[in-house]
Design a protein around this motif. Structure first.
Motif, PDB file in Angstrom:
ATOM      1  N   GLN A 120       0.830  -1.199   0.000  1.00  0.00           N
ATOM      2  CA  GLN A 120       0.000   0.000   0.000  1.00  0.00           C
ATOM      3  C   GLN A 120       0.867   1.252   0.000  1.00  0.00           C
ATOM      4  O   GLN A 120       1.854   1.338   0.723  1.00  0.00           O
ATOM      5  CB  GLN A 120      -0.914   0.017   1.229  1.00  0.00           C
ATOM      6  CG  GLN A 120      -2.012  -1.037   1.188  1.00  0.00           C
ATOM      7  CD  GLN A 120      -2.907  -0.928   2.404  1.00  0.00           C
ATOM      8  OE1 GLN A 120      -2.496  -1.245   3.513  1.00  0.00           O
ATOM      9  NE2 GLN A 120      -4.120  -0.467   2.202  1.00  0.00           N
ATOM     10  N   THR A 132       0.627   5.636   0.209  1.00  0.00           N
ATOM     11  CA  THR A 132      -0.213   6.773   0.577  1.00  0.00           C
ATOM     12  C   THR A 132       0.332   8.021  -0.084  1.00  0.00           C
ATOM     13  O   THR A 132       1.524   8.110  -0.406  1.00  0.00           O
ATOM     14  CB  THR A 132      -0.249   6.990   2.098  1.00  0.00           C
ATOM     15  OG1 THR A 132       1.075   7.333   2.549  1.00  0.00           O
ATOM     16  CG2 THR A 132      -0.747   5.755   2.825  1.00  0.00           C
ATOM     17  N   VAL A 137      -1.499  11.394   5.045  1.00  0.00           N
ATOM     18  CA  VAL A 137      -2.321  10.381   4.385  1.00  0.00           C
ATOM     19  C   VAL A 137      -3.627  11.030   3.934  1.00  0.00           C
ATOM     20  O   VAL A 137      -4.535  11.258   4.733  1.00  0.00           O
ATOM     21  CB  VAL A 137      -2.618   9.198   5.326  1.00  0.00           C
ATOM     22  CG1 VAL A 137      -3.451   8.148   4.586  1.00  0.00           C
ATOM     23  CG2 VAL A 137      -1.326   8.576   5.838  1.00  0.00           C
ATOM     24  N   ASP A 140      -4.925   6.711  -0.618  1.00  0.00           N
ATOM     25  CA  ASP A 140      -4.089   5.525  -0.578  1.00  0.00           C
ATOM     26  C   ASP A 140      -4.476   4.573  -1.690  1.00  0.00           C
ATOM     27  O   ASP A 140      -5.489   4.754  -2.368  1.00  0.00           O
ATOM     28  CB  ASP A 140      -4.159   4.831   0.785  1.00  0.00           C
ATOM     29  CG  ASP A 140      -5.570   4.403   1.156  1.00  0.00           C
ATOM     30  OD1 ASP A 140      -6.479   4.557   0.314  1.00  0.00           O
ATOM     31  OD2 ASP A 140      -5.776   3.914   2.276  1.00  0.00           O
ATOM     32  N   ARG A 195       2.395   2.870   3.242  1.00  0.00           N
ATOM     33  CA  ARG A 195       1.405   3.022   4.305  1.00  0.00           C
ATOM     34  C   ARG A 195       1.943   2.460   5.624  1.00  0.00           C
ATOM     35  O   ARG A 195       2.566   1.394   5.650  1.00  0.00           O
ATOM     36  CB  ARG A 195       0.113   2.301   3.923  1.00  0.00           C
ATOM     37  CG  ARG A 195      -1.034   2.599   4.877  1.00  0.00           C
ATOM     38  CD  ARG A 195      -2.321   1.923   4.394  1.00  0.00           C
ATOM     39  NE  ARG A 195      -3.414   2.280   5.267  1.00  0.00           N
ATOM     40  CZ  ARG A 195      -4.163   3.373   5.128  1.00  0.00           C
ATOM     41  NH1 ARG A 195      -3.926   4.195   4.140  1.00  0.00           N
ATOM     42  NH2 ARG A 195      -5.144   3.637   5.966  1.00  0.00           N
ATOM     43  N   GLN A 196       1.712   3.204   6.697  1.00  0.00           N
ATOM     44  CA  GLN A 196       2.124   2.730   8.009  1.00  0.00           C
ATOM     45  C   GLN A 196       1.415   1.419   8.331  1.00  0.00           C
ATOM     46  O   GLN A 196       0.241   1.241   8.032  1.00  0.00           O
ATOM     47  CB  GLN A 196       1.791   3.785   9.075  1.00  0.00           C
ATOM     48  CG  GLN A 196       2.689   5.016   9.018  1.00  0.00           C
ATOM     49  CD  GLN A 196       4.165   4.683   9.139  1.00  0.00           C
ATOM     50  OE1 GLN A 196       4.582   4.006  10.074  1.00  0.00           O
ATOM     51  NE2 GLN A 196       4.960   5.144   8.167  1.00  0.00           N
ATOM     52  N   SER A 217       2.940  -2.665   5.392  1.00  0.00           N
ATOM     53  CA  SER A 217       3.714  -2.238   4.213  1.00  0.00           C
ATOM     54  C   SER A 217       5.013  -1.570   4.625  1.00  0.00           C
ATOM     55  O   SER A 217       6.095  -1.903   4.122  1.00  0.00           O
ATOM     56  CB  SER A 217       2.881  -1.287   3.352  1.00  0.00           C
ATOM     57  OG  SER A 217       1.801  -1.957   2.755  1.00  0.00           O
ATOM     58  N   HIS A 233     -12.271   7.096   4.756  1.00  0.00           N
ATOM     59  CA  HIS A 233     -11.462   6.410   3.737  1.00  0.00           C
ATOM     60  C   HIS A 233     -12.257   6.350   2.437  1.00  0.00           C
ATOM     61  O   HIS A 233     -12.902   5.374   2.134  1.00  0.00           O
ATOM     62  CB  HIS A 233     -11.123   5.007   4.224  1.00  0.00           C
ATOM     63  CG  HIS A 233     -10.268   4.262   3.256  1.00  0.00           C
ATOM     64  ND1 HIS A 233      -8.909   4.252   3.330  1.00  0.00           N
ATOM     65  CD2 HIS A 233     -10.594   3.516   2.169  1.00  0.00           C
ATOM     66  CE1 HIS A 233      -8.427   3.511   2.350  1.00  0.00           C
ATOM     67  NE2 HIS A 233      -9.427   3.062   1.638  1.00  0.00           N
TER      68      HIS A 233
END
Length: 1554
Positions: free
Chosen positions: A1114, A1116, A1124, A1127, A1151-1152, A1155, A1551
């Motif tokens: 992923q 971002t 972010v 994403d 992405r935190q 990943s 999201h």
């Protein structure tokens, strides 16, 4: 009837002269327009960016003119007056042809994203314009709105660090090297900007600051930017199944784009004009008008025989019109074809035209690979496929071509010479230059010709000609393949390559291997201080230990590979000494690695080789002296690239042996090094254009710099400055006689510095070897240079001495020792007297030489070359090679390489053409050569050119001659069927290009001979205007829009936008159902407003080690304030990913979470990351596509971890290594399903590896439901489906809707419904990837979105998703469906019912292909399915579905029900779990008895009754009306509350971007 025919003929003739086609009377137009999300950007700033793309000097010249004009407030506020001022200023730097292109660019608002990008950067920096702060300066991190305060900050040293800048930034020439950076955020043309600009430009000239300008609009207007460059289609919809909503639409908005007082078009006639021309025919005209209007209301179907020749008949009608009207008629026919088709049937086709078309068709197909269904445009022979090319791409190429054509024309090149030069292929040489490897710096590990290991091999070169198996390496005892590794030995990146080349030797590969150890050249360091030096010392020790053996160096190499094998990461000194002590315990370490070591040898040799090879990064590899591509120098790809290079070299050697050029008498290495591509030295500046800039050599000025004052020189345009400098150059050459020298080198430096003198001396020395180059010295004095003694000597020598004498004299004076003696005073200038130099006269000229000449040169270097004072560069035929670093050398060998490079890429080709012109090009042909080369070098050559010449063009080719025969004209050729989708787009584009560019246009009517169905079933408008439009008040009009008038009222039309591939557009305003437009139900017309919601950022991501895409990774995208914002997930297909963005500076990150824990970004291409930045930064500043390439690497210690794992599965290990492989992994895992099912029986079902439900799942976990809808009726069904789900489901529900097709009314209503009924929802969006076969019909596009992107639409933490068709009613708890055990399958579908017997004949899956393919399995319906997203991703189901789709969709007869046929077709590769039949009941396929147990009722279409869906819903589902009335009641108060309800409702998840 006869009178009507007569009138038809009359009005037809009249209308051919009328371009605006209208009629009186009330019409029902369909209008639509597209705007940006960002606010209006001034055309003045956009014009500045247009000039910046031309060159930096034009940009700053334009800024200077605007700043000096002191534009009055009334002019600034009147957009039309300001536009006139803008064009007047721009015309100083553009030709009249280029000004027209500027107008088109401004009309299309091409540079609006760039202005908005700068505004967003300003906002991110905290800069907001106001009345009291119209412009803001950022001085090394400190913001100020006051000019005086800014000056104080600069005088105080700025403080802080220099602001980060990007490639898109505008640096004022001459200040780039200053330590203090000042970024000005301001709007050109405002008083505040003028004050700052005058102060900052003065500070730059004083050498105090680096001044960067970023546009920041002072007063942001509320209106948006109206766009053009897109198409709008109204497709005639099939009415086999009625899908229209019966809800009454209330349109209280009025007609946005239509003026009731305007006449509107009907069939191409302006009846008021006709009545004024023929007053005696008024009554007949009125009858004719009534006849046309009445005929529009219906479109009677046509018979097959009437359809057959429509293309030919359309071509005939077009060619029968007057020549000047043919292109307009071509466009009108294509865009309104459904209305014109019936009238075309009566057109008789001329046999001559038909024969010509068919003959041309064969030629076009065979020579150009263009079929009648294709649409092609050739611009000066360059091919563009109009199915994939947008107007922005076309305009880019036209601008480049115009720049070159205009430049050549200004130089006096015309006619055939201009055309021949334009078509030259001047792309970078395909020849790979190499370095001579016969160098003592290379430590050879083996020798194929002398080592015992190869003594049994044949030594005959003729062995190369013997046949072998493909890919097999020939074992011949010759050093045919010489591989050299250049690397720093202690680095981990070196270890992989060295271990691989060791295996080449171990396995007796016919490759000679060498190593250049690039270690620290600092002589104060020893082996104990530096790991690289320690490894070099150890290598030399071991090699000497085995001295006398032919494998001595190989033994030393093995010693180092043993060290690599024992450590992870970079090697340290301790690693080397520890291993050495273990191997040679009796040897004193001090003797080997200490101060007086005898083994610390070869460092300087290695550094000299690295410098000669032009290598700046390590590791590098050379095969026979030629550098291998850096991107392949990794453990996975290195062997393959070496093998490919061996095969390529083998072919070259075979040709040489066959021709007798190479035989056993030759030393192979000597022969290889004698090839013309082998140079004594390589230089990246010459062979690459990365640091290159180009100067405009087309300026015309009669004066030399001696005749100009400093101020008058500064007032010249950049091209005129260059012309004045060129006029003043007295070139230094080898011989005095005039001859064509294809390389003109300008040496730019301060010749009172050692480096400056050395650069000029090397150029002059090279002149002894070459008569093809001439040299001119350009002065760039440093601010600290007071005594300009050598600069004066150089200036006087090159201007007064004969060229050959000047060369000899300067060669002596500039020689290092002589120059030092002159400076010391130990020698005088008179000591260097020689024949041809009158020393008294020379001294007198030195004394009389004024400093003005150096001030002029300095101004030229700063303003035109953007070269800081004192810096050095070389300009070759107008190509500036970039500022040389202080320690960087540019020697004789570099000039030799430069000459060879110029000759092979451009010099020889231009010389052939110019020699053919003879005296027509003037006396100094070398000057012409320099200028022509300078113009052509700016032309990127990425496309081949085709000469479009047909046998006959008399009867079927539309021709438009260039408007100005005295100017160079474009050759534009379009090839298409006149009644094709391509013609709909090509016609309006050509009409605009005909107005904007001086061009000879040909349209080749490539008409299809026969049709079996209607060739075009849509109306079309392409939105494009050649110039911006203004109102009488001076205000810019609202902007371009698409307008359809005279449409038939009975058919149902579907509106589709055809925007560029990287645009994400959505409808934001429309009360009507754009999927089902029926004009007979509309009172005044249909209007819609669309918005460019996002610009797409696309990319491809691969693992650095394996080269495979990291499935499930992923990314971002965000900024520093909000990291972010959007994403995405990486596909396995091509490692593709896409992110939604808008103009601005963005940070791309992993992405935190999993990943970022497992991977790190190793490298990236196509980004805008500033030097030294740890972040990956991307600038979005254009409407054009942007694609990035990312390589990721696993974190240390995470090599065996995988992204996609089940909750209860341990990550890592061999199994994950196998199953992560992109092809074999999913197959292996799928084959082991049965084994895992046996394992699953030992546990309860919620612990199953394959179930998305884990043991920790809470009973109240929310259910995720996905659905798509398009059109008001299906959105009405969707709302009812949602309420039915919520009524029967006890657990929380979250709905996921595909945003791409939702109407504004539903998007506005969702927050209200969410609040009323208590659910969450989220809008997901994905753009169909350009590499995946495109669908054109809207329904099929929706089907594709249902099934093709399930793995990337939703976040990774969503375990299961249920797809529910909009037209369903749920009668059970949907949680039960969510809990269905899929038995290890990635998804579950309900099979088609088979209980209703009367429909048996329509069950196609029971016969033919499907019966054989399914092999006893059930055929499943796609109206309802459950997806285990974890399993789905893990076995790469989405990638497999897309791969199968790509293959099958090329055939128009396959995948007729795309969303259903595809998973059923893939049932053997991607298993389907058959869900219980009672989960889906449909009256068409299921009998009445089974309805009682149905959990979900689906409103399938009935192929027997064709019953309208709305009628069926009210008949079949008892509770349907109840749901419908309840929802209507909730929405009654919507108008009053919608202003306060937004999509940001707390019920909608944040999201929304996947």
């Amino acid at each position: 009837m006869r009178r009507l025919r007569h009138l038809l003929g009359l009005v037809s003739l009249v209308c051919l002269g009328i371009q605006d086609v209208h009629c009186q009377g009330k019409a029902k137009p369909v209008t639509t327009h597209l705007s940006t999300k960002w606010p209006h950007t001034p055309l003045l700033l956009e014009a500045a960016e247009y000039l910046a793309e031309e060159n930096s000097a034009a940009f700053w010249g334009f800024v200077e003119i605007i700043a000096k004009k002191d534009i009055k407030v009334e002019v600034r506020e009147n957009e039309k007056s300001l536009f006139a001022e803008t064009l007047a200023a721009a015309s100083n730097f553009l030709t009249p042809s280029q000004v027209k292109l500027l107008k088109l660019s401004l009309s299309m608002r091409i540079y609006s994203p760039k202005i908005e990008m700068f505004r967003q950067i300003a906002l991110d920096r905290g800069v907001t314009p106001s009345k009291t702060c119209g412009a803001t300066a950022d001085v090394n991190g400190q913001l100020t709105c006051d000019v005086n305060e800014m000056k104080k900050l600069v005088e105080g040293g700025g403080g802080g660090t220099k602001p980060v800048t990007y490639e898109v930034d505008h640096h004022f020439p001459g200040g780039e090297n200053s330590k203090i950076g000042v970024v000005l955020y301001g709007e050109i043309g405002t008083p505040e900007f003028r004050q700052f600009h005058e102060a900052l430009s003065a500070l730059v000239r004083e050498g105090k600051v680096d001044y960067v300008l970023r546009h920041n609009v002072k007063a942001v207007l509320p209106r948006k930017v109206r766009l053009s460059g897109y198409g709008v289609e109204l497709a005639i919809k099939s009415t086999e199944y009625k899908a229209q909503d019966d809800t009454k639409v209330e349109d209280d908005r009025g007609q946005q784009e239509d003026d009731d007082d305007q006449e509107v078009e009907v069939e191409g006639f302006l009846f008021s004009k006709l009545e004024s021309l023929y007053p005696d025919k008024t009554e007949e005209l009125n009858q004719f008008r009534k006849h046309i209007i009445d005929s529009q209301h219906e479109m009677a179907p046509m018979k097959v025989w009437q359809l057959q020749h429509l293309s030919m008949q359309a071509a005939q009608r077009i060619m029968s019109a007057p020549e000047e009207e043919r292109l307009s008629l071509f466009t009108h026919t294509a865009q309104n074809f459904p209305m014109l088709a019936r009238s075309l049937v009566r057109t008789k086709v001329d046999d001559k035209m038909k024969r010509e078309i068919l003959k041309n068709q064969n030629q076009i197909s065979s020579q150009m690979d263009v079929s009648p269904s294709d649409g092609a445009i050739f611009i000066n022979g360059m091919y563009f496929d109009m199915d994939y090319t947008d107007i922005y791409t076309l305009l880019d190429h036209i601008r480049t071509e115009e720049r070159v054509m205009g430049g050549l024309h200004k130089l006096g090149v015309q006619g055939d010479a201009l055309r021949n030069l334009l078509t030259l292929d001047i792309s970078e040489s395909k020849q790979d230059y190499g370095i001579d490897i016969r160098d003592s710096a290379i430590l050879w590990m083996n020798n194929i010709e002398t080592d015992k290991a190869y003594q049994k091999w044949s030594s005959s070169t003729t062995e190369l000609l013997k046949p072998t198996y493909p890919g097999m390496l020939r074992s011949i005892r010759k050093n045919f393949h010489n591989l050299v590794i250049v690397a720093e030995p202690s680095k981990s990146t070196t270890a992989d390559l060295i271990q691989l080349v060791e295996s080449f030797i171990t396995h007796n590969a016919p490759i000679r291997v060498g190593w250049v150890m690039a270690v620290n050249r600092d002589q104060t360091l020893r082996g104990f201080d530096d790991a690289g030096i320690a490894m070099l010392c150890a290598f030399n020790f071991v090699a000497l230990h085995f001295e006398g053996r032919d494998d001595a160096h190989y033994k030393a190499l093995q010693f180092l590979t043993n060290i690599y094998a024992s450590v992870q990461g970079d090697v340290t000194v301790d690693d080397v000494t520890a291993h050495f002590k273990k191997r040679y315990p009796s040897t004193d370490l001090e003797d080997v690695f200490g101060e007086d070591s005898d083994y610390d040898v070869g460092r300087m040799l290695s550094q000299d080789f690295v410098e000669k090879a032009g290598i700046s990064k390590f590791p590098q590899a050379l095969m026979n002296g030629v550098l291998l591509p850096e991107k392949h120098l990794n453990a996975e790809e290195f062997e393959e690239v070496v093998l490919m290079e061996v095969m390529r070299t083998t072919q070259t050697l075979q040709r040489a042996v066959y021709k007798g050029e190479l035989d056993d008498r030759h030393d192979v290495v000597d022969w290889l090094m004698s090839l013309p591509n082998i140079m004594p030295r390589l230089n990246e500046r010459i062979l690459s254009t990365k640091t290159t800039s180009y100067i405009d050599l087309t300026g015309v000025v009669s004066s030399t710099i001696k005749e100009l004052s400093v101020d008058s020189f500064r007032n010249l345009k950049a091209s005129e400055m260059t012309a004045a400098v060129a006029n003043s150059c007295h070139y230094i050459t080898t011989k005095n006689e005039p001859t064509l020298r294809f390389l003109t080198s300008w040496i730019v430096a301060d010749f009172d510095t050692i480096e400056g003198r050395a650069l000029l001396l090397e150029a002059i020395k090279y002149l002894r070897e070459s008569n093809s180059m001439r040299v001119c010295a350009i002065h760039n004095p440093s601010p600290f240079s007071e005594n300009k003694m050598f600069s004066k000597i150089v200036e006087v020598a090159q201007n007064t001495l004969a060229p050959a004498v000047a060369r000899q004299f300067l060669a002596k004076i500039l020689e290092k020792d002589n120059a030092k003696k002159i400076i010391d005073g130990t020698k005088k200038l008179t000591d260097f007297e020689m024949i041809g130099v009158d020393m008294d006269a020379f001294q007198a000229r030195l004394t009389s030489l004024k400093d003005d000449i150096f001030k002029i040169h300095s101004a030229y270097c700063s303003n035109v070359l953007s070269l800081p004072a004192g810096e050095r560069t070389v300009i070759a035929n107008g190509r500036a090679l970039g500022a040389l670093r202080k320690e960087e050398k540019f020697v004789q060998e570099d000039f030799g390489l430069l000459e060879k490079y110029v000759h092979s890429t451009i010099g020889e080709k231009i010389m052939d053409i110019l020699n053919g012109e003879g005296s027509a090009l003037g006396d100094d042909i070398s000057d012409m050569m320099m200028k022509v080369a300078g113009v052509l070098q700016t032309k990127p050559q990425s496309k081949g050119r085709t000469n479009v010449s047909l046998r006959s063009e008399q009867y079927s080719v539309i021709r438009l001659q260039a408007k100005d025969p005295n100017m160079p004209a474009f050759d534009i050729v379009a090839i298409c069927d006149p009644v094709s989708k391509a013609a709909q787009k090509i016609g309006p584009v050509l009409l605009v290009l005909g107005e904007v560019v001086n061009s000879n246009i040909r349209v080749i009517l490539n008409a299809r001979e026969k049709h079996s169905e209607m060739p075009l079933k849509s109306f079309y408008r392409y939105v494009l205007e050649p110039v911006p439009q203004f109102m009488e008040s001076g205000e810019l009009t609202a902007g371009p829009y698409a307008k359809f008038t005279g449409l038939p009222e009975s058919p149902i039309l579907t509106q589709n936008y055809h925007a560029p591939e990287n645009w994400l557009v959505e409808v934001v305003e429309s009360v009507y159902d754009l999927d089902n437009i029926k004009l007979e139900n509309v009172e005044s017309g249909v209007h819609s407003e669309f918005e460019l919601e996002y610009l797409l950022l696309e990319g491809h991501c691969f693992e650095q080690s394996s080269g495979n895409p990291p499935r499930g990774l992923q990314f971002t995208l965000g900024n520093r304030q909000q990291p972010v914002m959007v994403d995405t997930i990486v596909m396995a297909n091509l490692g593709y990913f896409q992110l939604k963005a808008n103009p601005g500076a963005w940070l791309l990150r992993l992405r935190q979470g999993r990943s970022a824990d497992i991977y790190t970004i190793a490298s990236h291409e196509g980004t805008d990351t500033p030097a030294g930045s740890a972040d990956v930064e991307i600038i979005m500043s254009s409407f054009r596509s942007q694609v990035v390439k990312i390589r990721v690497a696993k974190q240390p210690g995470k090599q065996n971890m995988e992204l996609l794992v089940d909750d209860n599965e341990e990550s890592g290990g061999l199994w994950n290594s196998i199953t992560s492989m992109p092809i074999i992994g999913p197959i292996v895992e799928e084959c082991c399903v049965m084994l895992k099912k046996i394992y699953a029986l030992a546990k309860t079902w919620w612990q199953s590896t394959f179930s998305s439900s884990s043991g920790e799942e809470d009973a109240d976990e929310k259910v995720n439901i996905f659905s798509v809808a398009s059109g008001h009726l299906y959105e009405r069904f969707l709302r009812i489906m949602m309420v039915s789900v919520l009524r029967h489901t006890k657990t929380p529900v979250k709905f996921w809707f595909l945003k791409n097709f939702l109407s504004p009314s539903l998007k506005n209503a969702l927050p209200l419904l969410a609040e009323e009924f208590g659910f969450e929802y989220e809008l997901v969006q994905y753009k169909w990837p350009r590499w995946l076969h495109q669908q054109t019909e809207k329904q099929r596009i929706i089907w594709g979105y249902k099934i093709l992107f399930l793995d990337v639409l939703f976040p990774l933490d969503i375990k299961k998703i249920i797809f529910v068709d909009a037209d369903q009613i749920v009668r059970a708890d949907i949680k039960d469906l969510n809990n269905e055990n899929l038995d290890g399958a990635p998804y579950g579908f309900v099979p088609f019912c088979e209980s209703r017997k009367e429909i048996e004949g329509f069950r196609f899956w029971k016969q033919g292909y499907w019966r054989n393919h399914l092999a006893g399995r059930r055929y499943h319906i796609s109206a309802l399915f459950v997806v285990d997203l974890k399993k789905f991703r893990r076995i790469a189901a989405g990638d497999r579905l897309r791969g199968q789709y790509q293959g099958l969709s090329q055939d128009p007869n396959s995948l007729s029900n795309l969303d259903q046929d595809l998973p059923n077709n893939m049932i053997h590769q991607v298993r389907i779990k058959s869900l219980p039949q009672d989960w889906l009941w449909c009256e068409t396929w299921c009998d009445d008895a089974s309805k009682k147990s149905a959990k979900i009722i689906d409103l399938c279409n009935n192929p027997m009754t064709k019953e309208a869906k709305l009628v069926a819903a009210q008949r079949i589902i008892e509770e349907w009306n109840e749901y419908d009335e309840k929802i209507k009641g909730v929405l009654q108060g919507f108008k009053g509350t919608k202003s306060s309800k937004t999509q940001g409702s707390s019920h909608e998840s944040g999201h929304v971007e996947l």
